[in-house]
Write an enzyme that holds these catalytic residues in place. Structure first.
Site, PDB file in Angstrom:
ATOM      1  N   HIS A   1      21.646  27.886  15.243  1.00  0.00           N
ATOM      2  CA  HIS A   1      21.010  28.988  15.061  1.00  0.00           C
ATOM      3  C   HIS A   1      21.311  29.445  13.758  1.00  0.00           C
ATOM      4  O   HIS A   1      22.637  29.538  13.253  1.00  0.00           O
ATOM      5  CB  HIS A   1      21.273  30.204  15.971  1.00  0.00           C
TER       6      HIS A   1
ATOM      7  N   VAL B   1     -22.702  11.051   7.736  1.00  0.00           N
ATOM      8  CA  VAL B   1     -23.182  11.099   6.554  1.00  0.00           C
ATOM      9  C   VAL B   1     -24.190   9.660   6.708  1.00  0.00           C
ATOM     10  O   VAL B   1     -23.559   8.705   6.680  1.00  0.00           O
ATOM     11  CB  VAL B   1     -22.071  10.838   5.545  1.00  0.00           C
TER      12      VAL B   1
ATOM     13  N   THR C   1       0.877  -1.170   0.012  1.00  0.00           N
ATOM     14  CA  THR C   1       0.104   0.075  -0.012  1.00  0.00           C
ATOM     15  C   THR C   1       0.803   1.220  -0.017  1.00  0.00           C
ATOM     16  O   THR C   1       0.546   2.227  -0.818  1.00  0.00           O
ATOM     17  CB  THR C   1      -0.866  -0.036   0.977  1.00  0.00           C
TER      18      THR C   1
ATOM     19  N   GLU D   1     -16.996  15.199   9.639  1.00  0.00           N
ATOM     20  CA  GLU D   1     -16.539  14.185  10.639  1.00  0.00           C
ATOM     21  C   GLU D   1     -17.458  13.977  12.036  1.00  0.00           C
ATOM     22  O   GLU D   1     -18.044  14.900  12.253  1.00  0.00           O
ATOM     23  CB  GLU D   1     -15.166  14.910  11.253  1.00  0.00           C
TER      24      GLU D   1
HETATM   25  C1  LIG Z   1      -3.335   7.043   1.219  1.00  0.00           C
HETATM   26  C2  LIG Z   1      -2.525   6.455   2.124  1.00  0.00           C
HETATM   27  C3  LIG Z   1      -1.337   7.438   2.822  1.00  0.00           C
HETATM   28  C4  LIG Z   1      -0.301   6.844   3.764  1.00  0.00           C
HETATM   29  N1  LIG Z   1       0.600   7.377   4.238  1.00  0.00           N
HETATM   30  C5  LIG Z   1       1.306   7.269   5.291  1.00  0.00           C
HETATM   31  C6  LIG Z   1       2.318   7.853   5.698  1.00  0.00           C
HETATM   32  O1  LIG Z   1       2.814   8.836   5.136  1.00  0.00           O
HETATM   33  N2  LIG Z   1       3.183   7.383   6.497  1.00  0.00           N
HETATM   34  C7  LIG Z   1       3.121   6.110   7.148  1.00  0.00           C
HETATM   35  O2  LIG Z   1       3.604   5.593   7.917  1.00  0.00           O
HETATM   36  N3  LIG Z   1       1.846   5.186   6.547  1.00  0.00           N
HETATM   37  C8  LIG Z   1       1.222   5.727   5.729  1.00  0.00           C
HETATM   38  N4  LIG Z   1       0.092   4.987   5.328  1.00  0.00           N
HETATM   39  C9  LIG Z   1      -0.175   3.830   5.782  1.00  0.00           C
HETATM   40  C10 LIG Z   1       0.894   2.617   5.112  1.00  0.00           C
HETATM   41  O3  LIG Z   1       0.911   2.691   3.900  1.00  0.00           O
HETATM   42  C11 LIG Z   1       0.741   1.083   6.075  1.00  0.00           C
HETATM   43  O4  LIG Z   1       1.005   1.410   7.195  1.00  0.00           O
HETATM   44  C12 LIG Z   1       1.646   0.198   5.403  1.00  0.00           C
HETATM   45  O5  LIG Z   1       1.822   0.171   4.006  1.00  0.00           O
HETATM   46  C13 LIG Z   1       1.572  -0.973   6.070  1.00  0.00           C
HETATM   47  O6  LIG Z   1       2.572  -1.858   5.605  1.00  0.00           O
HETATM   48  P1  LIG Z   1       2.228  -3.505   5.508  1.00  0.00           P
HETATM   49  O7  LIG Z   1       3.720  -4.081   5.152  1.00  0.00           O
HETATM   50  O8  LIG Z   1       1.702  -3.948   7.003  1.00  0.00           O
HETATM   51  O9  LIG Z   1       1.266  -3.624   4.418  1.00  0.00           O
HETATM   52  P2  LIG Z   1       1.098  -3.115   2.923  1.00  0.00           P
HETATM   53  O10 LIG Z   1       1.707  -2.069   2.819  1.00  0.00           O
HETATM   54  O11 LIG Z   1      -0.540  -2.973   2.847  1.00  0.00           O
HETATM   55  O12 LIG Z   1       1.349  -4.351   2.187  1.00  0.00           O
HETATM   56  C14 LIG Z   1       0.643  -5.498   1.953  1.00  0.00           C
HETATM   57  C15 LIG Z   1       1.060  -6.284   0.806  1.00  0.00           C
HETATM   58  O13 LIG Z   1       0.611  -7.793   0.907  1.00  0.00           O
HETATM   59  C16 LIG Z   1      -0.114  -8.055  -0.489  1.00  0.00           C
HETATM   60  N5  LIG Z   1      -0.672  -9.075  -0.147  1.00  0.00           N
HETATM   61  C17 LIG Z   1      -2.135  -9.194   0.473  1.00  0.00           C
HETATM   62  N6  LIG Z   1      -2.494 -10.503   0.316  1.00  0.00           N
HETATM   63  C18 LIG Z   1      -1.653 -11.223  -0.223  1.00  0.00           C
HETATM   64  C19 LIG Z   1      -1.736 -12.569  -0.294  1.00  0.00           C
HETATM   65  N7  LIG Z   1      -2.507 -13.473  -0.410  1.00  0.00           N
HETATM   66  N8  LIG Z   1      -0.549 -12.897  -1.263  1.00  0.00           N
HETATM   67  C20 LIG Z   1       0.366 -12.221  -1.751  1.00  0.00           C
HETATM   68  N9  LIG Z   1       0.543 -11.015  -1.474  1.00  0.00           N
HETATM   69  C21 LIG Z   1      -0.697 -10.321  -0.695  1.00  0.00           C
HETATM   70  C22 LIG Z   1      -0.372  -6.805  -1.051  1.00  0.00           C
HETATM   71  O14 LIG Z   1      -0.937  -6.964  -2.192  1.00  0.00           O
HETATM   72  C23 LIG Z   1       0.171  -5.695  -0.459  1.00  0.00           C
HETATM   73  O15 LIG Z   1       1.310  -5.572  -1.495  1.00  0.00           O
HETATM   74  C24 LIG Z   1      -0.643   5.482   4.278  1.00  0.00           C
HETATM   75  C25 LIG Z   1      -1.650   4.712   3.726  1.00  0.00           C
HETATM   76  C26 LIG Z   1      -2.712   5.298   2.768  1.00  0.00           C
HETATM   77  C27 LIG Z   1      -3.720   4.503   2.172  1.00  0.00           C
END
Ligand SMILES: Cc1cc2nc3c(=O)[nH]c(=O)nc-3n(C[C@H](O)[C@H](O)[C@H](O)COP(=O)(O)OP(=O)(O)OC[C@H]3O[C@@H](n4cnc5c(N)ncnc54)[C@H](O)[C@@H]3O)c2cc1C
Length: 467
Positions: free
Chosen positions: A446, A238, A41, A204
């Site tokens: 500074h 909403v 993500t 909100e």
């Molecule tokens: C718009 C937005 C902005 C954000 N901005 C920030 C920020 O600025 N700073 C911050 O710290 N966090 C931010 N976040 C949150 C951050 O993206 C998540 O906390 C982070 O990506 C979590 O990491 P993760 O590795 O747990 O999962 P993810 O990044 O969600 O990755 C999980 C992966 O697993 C894969 N997957 C799932 N199921 C399977 C399967 N069965 N087989 C194979 N692959 C699979 C998915 O395709 C995905 O690629 C943001 C989120 C969004 C939506």
């Protein structure tokens, strides 16, 4: 059949960082990812694209409205939205290719396809063409992240009613953008489109924005956003959103119930949170337990109730943040390699990347009151910081909370320029168990914005120098 020490499902920040650390420690490691590009993500539809658009839209707003104050005349800048979105896509591609490179460099096998746990020690990978491969492994890490949630009766079509993913790719600047939810993701993306010309209304449910952030800081931030032109409807819900080709009609009621009003929008962004993503993983069949919020339940060592299966990142307990997922990935890899991995959940910074930024670490005033901990507050406004004044960046403040008895720093909350960078000084101080006096006695260059942190630390003992 391939045999590994570790197979990680998902290559978001949790999964790919866990893989790199495990490989560094000599574990034979594989990752399974169903998305076309690695990075989850965060890199594909989260942190990176949102920050790229925040950066570009901030530059536009500076050129359009603020350059004149510095004696720079540029005329009226024009937005080329397609080019801006292409720049954002390049930022994604650059970062996801970087992860691909790192996986190769660390000799991690990357399997493209959907992972499903057949049993402890067995992961089946189904490729896009339906081909199935089974991987054998000592340990399995579930790092499958999270997905967008909507509200009952509101269907996200990613055109008129969008999630954060759709809001990263709008084909034109909406006339009126309504955000459902005043949390970090909504306010960041709302800021992008407001800067580019949209009227933005935030609806909100709670009586405040940024739930979980220090209330005083969130209040100040809301004032700044309102000054920038955002409209807030707090304590409102909403109840329906109907999309047509022309726009969206929303029914909005007071949170406690009452007379509904109709609001018309061109685009609605639903930003009411995310839920753990475990679809098709086979967790139920294998008997992996979840908690009441649908998160994979783990112990202090990231172990699920099924031996050999672990979980990290958004799919399990804790804040949904990329750096939290990364640090859990490192800690788990170290534990699996027989070392002592550790994450200090009391010191996880949280940043809102708007302008100005909001950044927090440690306890809020509300937390300390709830826990009955006596504390002192040191607060210093950017209006009194020389660099902020020179740069015309005076919105906001630094606030440090320190234990009333020991002076140990318990938390810090910043709204202001570069808050997301400044907060790390306090994060390091907290990791070392520093007192506010330690921070105050540290010589700060500074003129820097960081001097506001030192002054806030001095203010804990009511001896700020420039206020
Ligand atoms: C718009 C937005 C902005 C954000 N901005 C920030 C920020 O600025 N700073 C911050 O710290 N966090 C931010 N976040 C949150 C951050 O993206 C998540 O906390 C982070 O990506 C979590 O990491 P993760 O590795 O747990 O999962 P993810 O990044 O969600 O990755 C999980 C992966 O697993 C894969 N997957 C799932 N199921 C399977 C399967 N069965 N087989 C194979 N692959 C699979 C998915 O395709 C995905 O690629 C943001 C989120 C969004 C939506």
């Amino acid at each position: 059949m391939s045999t590994y020490d570790l197979v990680i499902i998902g290559t978001g920040p949790g999964g790919y960082v866990c893989a790199i650390r495990a490989a560094q420690l000599g574990l034979k490691t594989a990752v399974v990812e169903k998305r076309e590009a690695h990075g989850g993500t965060c890199l594909n539809v989260g942190c990176i694209p949102s920050k790229a658009l925040l950066h570009a839209s901030h530059l536009y707003e500076e050129a359009a409205h603020h350059f004149g104050a510095f004696g720079i005349e540029v005329g009226t800048p024009k937005i080329d939205l397609q080019k801006m979105l292409a720049f954002k896509d390049e930022a994604i591609a650059g970062n996801t290719k970087g992860v691909e490179f790192l996986l190769k460099k660390n000799k991690i096998d990357a399997h493209r396809g959907t992972g499903r746990i057949l049993a402890a020690g067995k992961v089946e990978v189904t490729a896009d063409d339906g081909t199935k491969t089974t991987l054998e492994t000592k340990s399995i890490v579930v790092a499958t992240g999270s997905e967008v949630v909507s509200l009952p009766g509101i269907t996200i079509d990613e055109k008129r009613i969008v999630s954060s993913t759709g809001a990263l790719d709008l084909e034109q600047v909406p006339g009126h953008l309504v955000l459902i939810g005043g949390g970090v993701i909504g306010l960041e993306l709302g800021s992008v489109w407001r800067r580019l010309g949209a009227k933005v209304t935030v609806i909100e449910y709670l009586d405040r924005i940024l739930a979980g952030i220090d209330a005083d800081t969130a209040k100040q931030f809301q004032r700044i956003l309102a000054k920038q032109g955002m409209t807030f409807k707090l304590s409102s819900k909403v109840t329906a959103a109907t999309a047509t080709d022309a726009g969206v009609t929303l029914q909005v009621e007071p949170a406690k119930g009452g007379e509904a009003e109709t609001i018309e929008a061109d685009v609605v962004l639903v930003a009411v949170g995310r839920r753990p993503y475990t679809d098709g993983l086979g967790l139920e069949e294998v008997g992996v337990a979840k908690d009441e919020k649908g998160r994979v339940a783990i112990d202090a060592h990231y172990a699920t109730n099924v031996p050999g299966i672990y979980a990290i990142g958004d799919v399990t307990t804790g804040p949904m943040l990329a750096h939290k997922a990364e640090d859990e990935g490192v800690a788990l890899a170290e534990m699996l390699a027989g070392k002592g991995g550790h994450v200090n959940y009391g010191v996880i910074p949280n940043v809102v990347y708007t302008y100005p930024e909001v950044a927090a670490v440690g306890a809020t005033e509300e937390d300390l009151k709830a826990q009955g901990i006596a504390y002192n507050v040191g607060k210093f406004p950017f209006t009194a910081n020389g660099r902020a004044k020179a740069n015309l960046m005076t919105d906001g403040f630094v606030k440090i909370l320190a234990d009333a008895k020991t002076d140990r720093v318990l938390g810090a909350h910043i709204v202001g320029p570069e808050a997301g960078n400044l907060i790390h000084e306090i994060a390091v101080a907290m990791e070392f168990g520093a007192s506010s006096e330690d921070v105050a006695r540290t010589c700060h260059a500074h003129p820097t914005l960081a001097e506001a942190v030192k002054e806030a630390a001095l203010a804990v003992e009511k001896r700020a120098l420039h206020m």
